[in-house]
Scaffold this motif. Structure first.
Motif, PDB file in Angstrom:
ATOM      1  N   ASN A 173       0.812  -1.224   0.000  1.00  0.00           N
ATOM      2  CA  ASN A 173       0.000   0.000   0.000  1.00  0.00           C
ATOM      3  C   ASN A 173       0.840   1.267   0.000  1.00  0.00           C
ATOM      4  N   GLY A 174       2.150   1.116   0.050  1.00  0.00           N
ATOM      5  CA  GLY A 174       3.028   2.270   0.025  1.00  0.00           C
ATOM      6  C   GLY A 174       4.101   2.167   1.094  1.00  0.00           C
ATOM      7  N   PRO A 175       5.077   3.065   1.035  1.00  0.00           N
ATOM      8  CA  PRO A 175       6.196   3.032   1.984  1.00  0.00           C
ATOM      9  C   PRO A 175       5.726   3.154   3.434  1.00  0.00           C
ATOM     10  N   ARG A 176       6.414   2.436   4.312  1.00  0.00           N
ATOM     11  CA  ARG A 176       6.098   2.457   5.744  1.00  0.00           C
ATOM     12  C   ARG A 176       7.403   2.389   6.533  1.00  0.00           C
ATOM     13  N   ALA A 201      13.805   8.464   3.999  1.00  0.00           N
ATOM     14  CA  ALA A 201      13.216   8.806   5.289  1.00  0.00           C
ATOM     15  C   ALA A 201      11.964   9.633   5.059  1.00  0.00           C
ATOM     16  N   ASP A 202      11.050   9.541   6.029  1.00  0.00           N
ATOM     17  CA  ASP A 202       9.848  10.369   5.926  1.00  0.00           C
ATOM     18  C   ASP A 202      10.170  11.765   6.431  1.00  0.00           C
ATOM     19  N   ASP A 203       9.172  12.638   6.497  1.00  0.00           N
ATOM     20  CA  ASP A 203       9.400  14.029   6.891  1.00  0.00           C
ATOM     21  C   ASP A 203       9.842  14.180   8.342  1.00  0.00           C
ATOM     22  N   GLN A 204       9.712  13.111   9.124  1.00  0.00           N
ATOM     23  CA  GLN A 204      10.170  13.160  10.513  1.00  0.00           C
ATOM     24  C   GLN A 204      11.483  12.409  10.704  1.00  0.00           C
ATOM     25  N   GLY A 205      12.111  12.004   9.609  1.00  0.00           N
ATOM     26  CA  GLY A 205      13.411  11.362   9.670  1.00  0.00           C
ATOM     27  C   GLY A 205      13.394   9.864   9.931  1.00  0.00           C
ATOM     28  N   ARG A 206      12.224   9.247   9.904  1.00  0.00           N
ATOM     29  CA  ARG A 206      12.135   7.801  10.138  1.00  0.00           C
ATOM     30  C   ARG A 206      12.439   7.057   8.835  1.00  0.00           C
TER      31      ARG A 206
END
Length: 171
Positions: A13-16, A58-63
């Motif tokens: 369903n998309g990146p996680r 990484a996502d917008d929170q750096g994860r």
């Protein structure tokens, strides 16, 4: 089912990121299969090694997020198209317990059956309550809980059968 296939399904369903996968896995299985976050990252690492997922930055929170690869989609498609074989399911510990009680010779079989009946009835009541509260949570949770309810009902019917066989044997 393996954790690997569950994570691939979620990643389709998309990146996680890892914690997100853990929460969505537990939610999708109606919280019947709790995951340790270490299991998630170990599984992701193995899937990356096997070419089924890849780091997606990484996502917008750096994860750190992971994405499914074409090989991962192929593996997921194979899993979805393969039926679950009866021999792939874990052993039936209750049937084995009753068989061992019979083999022991001095166990009170009726008491074993009654103890299990009471526990199964409590579980059935708990599952029914959980289904009512999870009704608004989503289809995945409902289907998992329905499966568990049907299995508990089937166990009650099997325990009825066991009692009838024990009575027949003792007459």
């Amino acid at each position: 089912m393996s954790i690997r296939h569950g994570l691939l399904a979620l990643l389709s369903n998309g990146p996680r990121y890892g914690y997100q996968l853990r929460v969505e896995f537990e939610t999708s299985t109606g919280a019947t299969w709790p995951l340790n976050i270490g299991q998630v990252y170990t599984t992701l690492s193995r899937m990356e090694r096997d070419g089924l997922v890849e780091p997606g930055g990484a996502d917008d929170q750096g994860r750190a997020v992971y994405t499914i690869t074409e090989a991962g989609r192929g593996e997921l498609e194979r899993w979805f198209s393969t039926p679950v074989d009866q021999s792939d399911r874990p052993r039936d510990e209750l049937a084995i317990k009753l068989a061992m009680a019979i083999a022991a010779g001095d166990a009170d079989l009726a008491a074993v059956v009654q103890t299990q009946r009471a526990a199964t009835m409590r579980a059935l009541q708990d599952l029914t309550r959980a289904k009512r509260t999870a009704a608004k949570e989503g289809l995945a949770q409902r289907l998992v809980l329905d499966s568990m309810i049907f299995k508990a009902e089937a166990e009650q019917r099997w325990l009825d059968h066991c009692e009838a066989v024990l009575k027949e044997k003792n007459t």
